[in-house]
Design a protein around this motif. Structure first.
Motif, PDB file in Angstrom:
ATOM      1  N   THR A  15       3.200  15.414  67.629  1.00 13.11           N
ATOM      2  CA  THR A  15       3.414  16.711  68.284  1.00 13.11           C
ATOM      3  C   THR A  15       4.323  17.594  67.440  1.00 13.11           C
ATOM      4  N   VAL A  16       5.390  16.999  66.909  1.00 12.33           N
ATOM      5  CA  VAL A  16       6.306  17.760  66.051  1.00 12.33           C
ATOM      6  C   VAL A  16       5.581  18.214  64.781  1.00 12.33           C
ATOM      7  N   THR A  17       4.785  17.335  64.183  1.00  9.38           N
ATOM      8  CA  THR A  17       4.055  17.699  62.963  1.00  9.38           C
ATOM      9  C   THR A  17       3.162  18.906  63.189  1.00  9.38           C
ATOM     10  N   ALA A  18       2.352  18.863  64.252  1.00 10.25           N
ATOM     11  CA  ALA A  18       1.403  19.944  64.526  1.00 10.25           C
ATOM     12  C   ALA A  18       2.121  21.260  64.783  1.00 10.25           C
ATOM     13  N   ASN A  19       3.163  21.215  65.593  1.00  7.01           N
ATOM     14  CA  ASN A  19       3.867  22.456  65.942  1.00  7.01           C
ATOM     15  C   ASN A  19       4.717  22.983  64.790  1.00  7.01           C
ATOM     16  N   LEU A  20       5.284  22.078  64.002  1.00  4.03           N
ATOM     17  CA  LEU A  20       6.047  22.508  62.828  1.00  4.03           C
ATOM     18  C   LEU A  20       5.122  23.156  61.809  1.00  4.03           C
ATOM     19  N   ALA A  21       3.940  22.582  61.626  1.00  3.85           N
ATOM     20  CA  ALA A  21       2.966  23.157  60.693  1.00  3.85           C
ATOM     21  C   ALA A  21       2.546  24.553  61.142  1.00  3.85           C
ATOM     22  N   MET A  22       2.285  24.723  62.434  1.00  2.00           N
ATOM     23  CA  MET A  22       1.888  26.035  62.948  1.00  2.00           C
ATOM     24  C   MET A  22       3.032  27.044  62.824  1.00  2.00           C
ATOM     25  N   ALA A  23       4.248  26.584  63.079  1.00  2.00           N
ATOM     26  CA  ALA A  23       5.401  27.478  62.950  1.00  2.00           C
ATOM     27  C   ALA A  23       5.596  27.916  61.504  1.00  2.00           C
ATOM     28  N   MET A  24       5.330  27.003  60.562  1.00  2.00           N
ATOM     29  CA  MET A  24       5.440  27.364  59.150  1.00  2.00           C
ATOM     30  C   MET A  24       4.341  28.355  58.766  1.00  2.00           C
ATOM     31  N   ALA A  25       3.145  28.156  59.293  1.00  2.00           N
ATOM     32  CA  ALA A  25       2.046  29.091  59.024  1.00  2.00           C
ATOM     33  C   ALA A  25       2.362  30.473  59.596  1.00  2.00           C
ATOM     34  N   ALA A  26       3.062  30.508  60.716  1.00  2.00           N
ATOM     35  CA  ALA A  26       3.441  31.793  61.326  1.00  2.00           C
ATOM     36  C   ALA A  26       4.416  32.557  60.445  1.00  2.00           C
ATOM     37  N   LYS A  27       5.079  31.865  59.514  1.00  2.00           N
ATOM     38  CA  LYS A  27       5.969  32.523  58.558  1.00  2.00           C
ATOM     39  C   LYS A  27       5.198  33.098  57.369  1.00  2.00           C
ATOM     40  N   GLY A  28       3.882  32.937  57.398  1.00  2.00           N
ATOM     41  CA  GLY A  28       3.057  33.474  56.317  1.00  2.00           C
ATOM     42  C   GLY A  28       2.756  32.476  55.214  1.00  2.00           C
ATOM     43  N   LYS A  29       3.075  31.207  55.423  1.00  2.00           N
ATOM     44  CA  LYS A  29       2.802  30.180  54.415  1.00  2.00           C
ATOM     45  C   LYS A  29       1.391  29.631  54.588  1.00  2.00           C
ATOM     46  N   ARG A  30       0.826  29.157  53.479  1.00  2.00           N
ATOM     47  CA  ARG A  30      -0.464  28.453  53.532  1.00  2.00           C
ATOM     48  C   ARG A  30      -0.164  26.972  53.778  1.00  2.00           C
ATOM     49  N   VAL A  31      -0.688  26.450  54.894  1.00  2.00           N
ATOM     50  CA  VAL A  31      -0.247  25.152  55.387  1.00  2.00           C
ATOM     51  C   VAL A  31      -1.441  24.232  55.648  1.00  2.00           C
ATOM     52  N   GLY A  32      -1.262  22.955  55.348  1.00  2.00           N
ATOM     53  CA  GLY A  32      -2.233  21.928  55.670  1.00  2.00           C
ATOM     54  C   GLY A  32      -1.558  20.772  56.387  1.00  2.00           C
ATOM     55  N   VAL A  33      -2.363  19.978  57.090  1.00  2.00           N
ATOM     56  CA  VAL A  33      -1.871  18.784  57.773  1.00  2.00           C
ATOM     57  C   VAL A  33      -2.782  17.618  57.413  1.00  2.00           C
ATOM     58  N   LEU A  34      -2.181  16.527  56.953  1.00  2.00           N
ATOM     59  CA  LEU A  34      -2.912  15.291  56.695  1.00  2.00           C
ATOM     60  C   LEU A  34      -2.470  14.262  57.720  1.00  2.00           C
ATOM     61  N   ASP A  35      -3.407  13.770  58.500  1.00  2.00           N
ATOM     62  CA  ASP A  35      -3.123  12.740  59.492  1.00  2.00           C
ATOM     63  C   ASP A  35      -3.203  11.386  58.795  1.00  2.00           C
TER      64      ASP A  35
ATOM     65  N   GLN B 205      -0.056  21.746  76.482  1.00  2.00           N
ATOM     66  CA  GLN B 205      -0.681  22.537  75.412  1.00  2.00           C
ATOM     67  C   GLN B 205      -1.218  21.646  74.302  1.00  2.00           C
ATOM     68  N   MET B 206      -0.530  20.567  73.987  1.00  2.00           N
ATOM     69  CA  MET B 206      -1.026  19.687  72.934  1.00  2.00           C
ATOM     70  C   MET B 206      -2.258  18.906  73.400  1.00  2.00           C
ATOM     71  N   ASP B 207      -2.314  18.557  74.679  1.00  2.00           N
ATOM     72  CA  ASP B 207      -3.519  17.919  75.210  1.00  2.00           C
ATOM     73  C   ASP B 207      -4.713  18.865  75.134  1.00  2.00           C
ATOM     74  N   LEU B 208      -4.447  20.165  75.219  1.00  2.00           N
ATOM     75  CA  LEU B 208      -5.506  21.179  75.118  1.00  2.00           C
ATOM     76  C   LEU B 208      -5.820  21.546  73.669  1.00  2.00           C
ATOM     77  N   GLY B 209      -5.038  21.008  72.730  1.00  2.00           N
ATOM     78  CA  GLY B 209      -5.244  21.346  71.322  1.00  2.00           C
ATOM     79  C   GLY B 209      -4.759  22.740  70.976  1.00  2.00           C
ATOM     80  N   GLN B 210      -3.687  23.175  71.644  1.00  2.00           N
ATOM     81  CA  GLN B 210      -3.169  24.523  71.454  1.00  2.00           C
ATOM     82  C   GLN B 210      -1.679  24.472  71.114  1.00  2.00           C
ATOM     83  N   PRO B 211      -1.314  24.335  69.830  1.00  2.00           N
ATOM     84  CA  PRO B 211       0.106  24.326  69.466  1.00  2.00           C
ATOM     85  C   PRO B 211       0.827  25.565  69.987  1.00  2.00           C
ATOM     86  N   LEU B 212       2.122  25.419  70.237  1.00  2.00           N
ATOM     87  CA  LEU B 212       2.891  26.442  70.937  1.00  2.00           C
ATOM     88  C   LEU B 212       2.954  27.767  70.203  1.00  2.00           C
TER      89      LEU B 212
END
Length: 268
Positions: free
Chosen positions: A22-42, A222-229
């Motif tokens: 949960t932290v990974t997904a939301n941290l990645a989205m928050a970083m993308a909101a700063k204008g960064k190009r972001v990826g997530v590897l599970d 929200q995470m169960d719905l696949g919608q990061p905050l």
């Protein structure tokens, strides 16, 4: 460094169930909101969850032009790769550790990441084969440790920090999850899992307490719905905390890059 990626950030925990994914997904989205190009590897080969957390439909498969490498799946503007895209959703991965570690390395190396500023790796819990493979084969810029305040989680988080220190990966800081629960009926707040644990670890290991996240129903829903905050509830308190954590992580990485100085070409 992996082609197409500037900085790799491992998000890790000593034990499962502390909200690392949960932290990974939301941290990645928050970083993308700063204008960064972001990826997530599970990197959790046995129990991948990032596909569900980003609402990627079941049986989604990555495109492969050459039969050897994969294009990441686009989800909410992020580049995403997971074992979930390569096997059926109900297929258990009954593999020994070295096989799982090999699969992780293939996911990392054979994904055609496209000019990422940050690749967040959602690590499996513990300090096993996949963690060792990453330490030996990948140039990781830094690690974020996720824990809850309870004593047993803190003990495992310490092991995680020690592991990264032994393999010379900088620990950027600690995220304390489920730090406080506020009753939706009466407004009373209570530290169900204890309090101050993340702060004590950060102080003991001379690293930073990046943020304290509440035990909140909306995060789980929200995470169960696949919608990061960052997209579902951008004005929420939790979204603001994730934005602050992203700001701190980005600041630490930039400070590390500045300290290293520019690369100098020695010519032929």
């Amino acid at each position: 460094m992996t082609d197409g990626v500037k900085h790799i950030i491992a998000v890790a925990s000593g034990k499962g169930g502390v909200g690392k994914s949960t932290v990974t997904a939301n941290l990645a989205m928050a970083m993308a909101a700063k204008g960064k190009r972001v990826g997530v590897l599970d990197a959790d080969i046995y129990g991948p969850s990032q596909a569900a957390m980003f609402a990627v439909p079941e049986n989604t498969k990555p495109n492969s032009e050459d039969g050897k490498s994969f294009d990441p799946i686009n989800a909410h503007g992020l580049q995403l790769m997971s074992m979930a895209f390569l096997v059926e959703s109900k297929t258990p991965m009954i593999w020994r550790g070295p096989m799982a570690a090999g699969a992780f390395q293939q996911l990392l190396d054979q994904t055609r990441w496209q000019n990422l500023d940050y690749l967040f790796i959602d690590m499996p819990p513990g300090t096993g084969d996949i963690q060792l493979t990453m330490a030996q084969k990948v140039k990781v810029t830094g690690a974020v440790i996720v824990t809850t305040p309870q004593d047993i989680a803190l003990l495992d988080a310490k092991r995680g920090i020690e592991m990264f220190r032994q393999v010379k990966v900088p620990v950027l800081g600690v995220v304390e999850n489920m730090s406080l629960h506020t009753c939706s009926e009466c407004g009373h707040s209570e530290p169900i899992f204890g309090e101050g644990g993340g702060e004590r670890i950060a102080e003991e290991y001379q690293t930073e307490l990046l943020g304290q996240l509440p035990l909140a129903l909306n995060i789980r829903k929200q995470m169960d719905l696949g919608q990061p905050l960052a997209i579902s509830e951008p004005e929420s308190k939790a979204a603001a905390i994730f934005a602050e954590i992203a700001e701190k992580v980005d600041g630490e990485i930039q400070a590390m890059a500045d300290a290293e100085g520019p690369e100098i070409s020695m010519g032929d």
